[in-house]
Design a protein around this motif. Sequence first.
Motif, PDB file in Angstrom:
ATOM      1  N   GLY A 205       3.560 -14.279  -3.079  1.00 50.26           N
ATOM      2  CA  GLY A 205       2.789 -13.131  -2.638  1.00 50.26           C
ATOM      3  C   GLY A 205       1.981 -12.522  -3.764  1.00 50.26           C
ATOM      4  N   ASP A 206       1.118 -11.613  -3.386  1.00 55.46           N
ATOM      5  CA  ASP A 206       0.277 -10.869  -4.316  1.00 55.46           C
ATOM      6  C   ASP A 206       1.152  -9.907  -5.112  1.00 55.46           C
ATOM      7  OD1 ASP A 206      -1.500  -8.936  -5.489  1.00 55.46           O
ATOM      8  OD2 ASP A 206      -3.019  -9.526  -4.026  1.00 55.46           O
ATOM      9  N   LYS A 207       0.994  -9.893  -6.412  1.00 57.02           N
ATOM     10  CA  LYS A 207       1.810  -9.045  -7.272  1.00 57.02           C
ATOM     11  C   LYS A 207       1.589  -7.551  -7.018  1.00 57.02           C
ATOM     12  CE  LYS A 207       2.099 -12.217 -11.188  1.00 57.02           C
ATOM     13  NZ  LYS A 207       1.746 -12.354 -12.614  1.00 57.02           N
TER      14      LYS A 207
ATOM     15  N   GLY B 121       0.848  -1.188   0.000  1.00 60.89           N
ATOM     16  CA  GLY B 121       0.000   0.000   0.000  1.00 60.89           C
ATOM     17  C   GLY B 121       0.883   1.236   0.000  1.00 60.89           C
ATOM     18  N   ASP B 122       0.663   2.126   0.953  1.00 63.40           N
ATOM     19  CA  ASP B 122       1.475   3.337   1.062  1.00 63.40           C
ATOM     20  C   ASP B 122       2.615   3.187   2.062  1.00 63.40           C
ATOM     21  OD1 ASP B 122      -0.069   4.693  -0.794  1.00 63.40           O
ATOM     22  OD2 ASP B 122      -1.434   5.493   0.722  1.00 63.40           O
ATOM     23  N   ASP B 123       2.750   2.019   2.684  1.00 59.64           N
ATOM     24  CA  ASP B 123       3.772   1.782   3.697  1.00 59.64           C
ATOM     25  C   ASP B 123       5.006   1.105   3.114  1.00 59.64           C
ATOM     26  OD1 ASP B 123       2.677   2.800   6.001  1.00 59.64           O
ATOM     27  OD2 ASP B 123       1.820   0.903   6.665  1.00 59.64           O
ATOM     28  N   PHE B 124       6.179   1.584   3.514  1.00 55.32           N
ATOM     29  CA  PHE B 124       7.431   0.900   3.217  1.00 55.32           C
ATOM     30  C   PHE B 124       7.877   0.205   4.493  1.00 55.32           C
ATOM     31  CE2 PHE B 124       7.183   3.977  -0.124  1.00 55.32           C
ATOM     32  CZ  PHE B 124       7.708   3.308  -1.215  1.00 55.32           C
TER      33      PHE B 124
END
Length: 72
Positions: free
Chosen positions: A58-60, A17-20
């Motif tokens: 994982g989800d691409k 999402g918006d998190d690193f």
Amino acid sequence: ATDILGFSALGGGFRNGDDFQRLKNRGRFWTSTEYENISNAWYRNFYYDEGTIQRDWGDKKIGFSVRCVKDN
């Protein structure tokens, strides 16, 4: 971790999402192999603090690193 195989990689972490997350101590690299459907793929997870590598899927949509290799 050591680089006995000549593969240099930095712990770029990953984006969800918006998190690193896990910057500097994890490196996740997509492989070219899909897992079960077109939405998922296999990746390699480098654990720099432990010196290990793990295979997972994982989800691409999650932002992992890629490595480009030039054919000779």
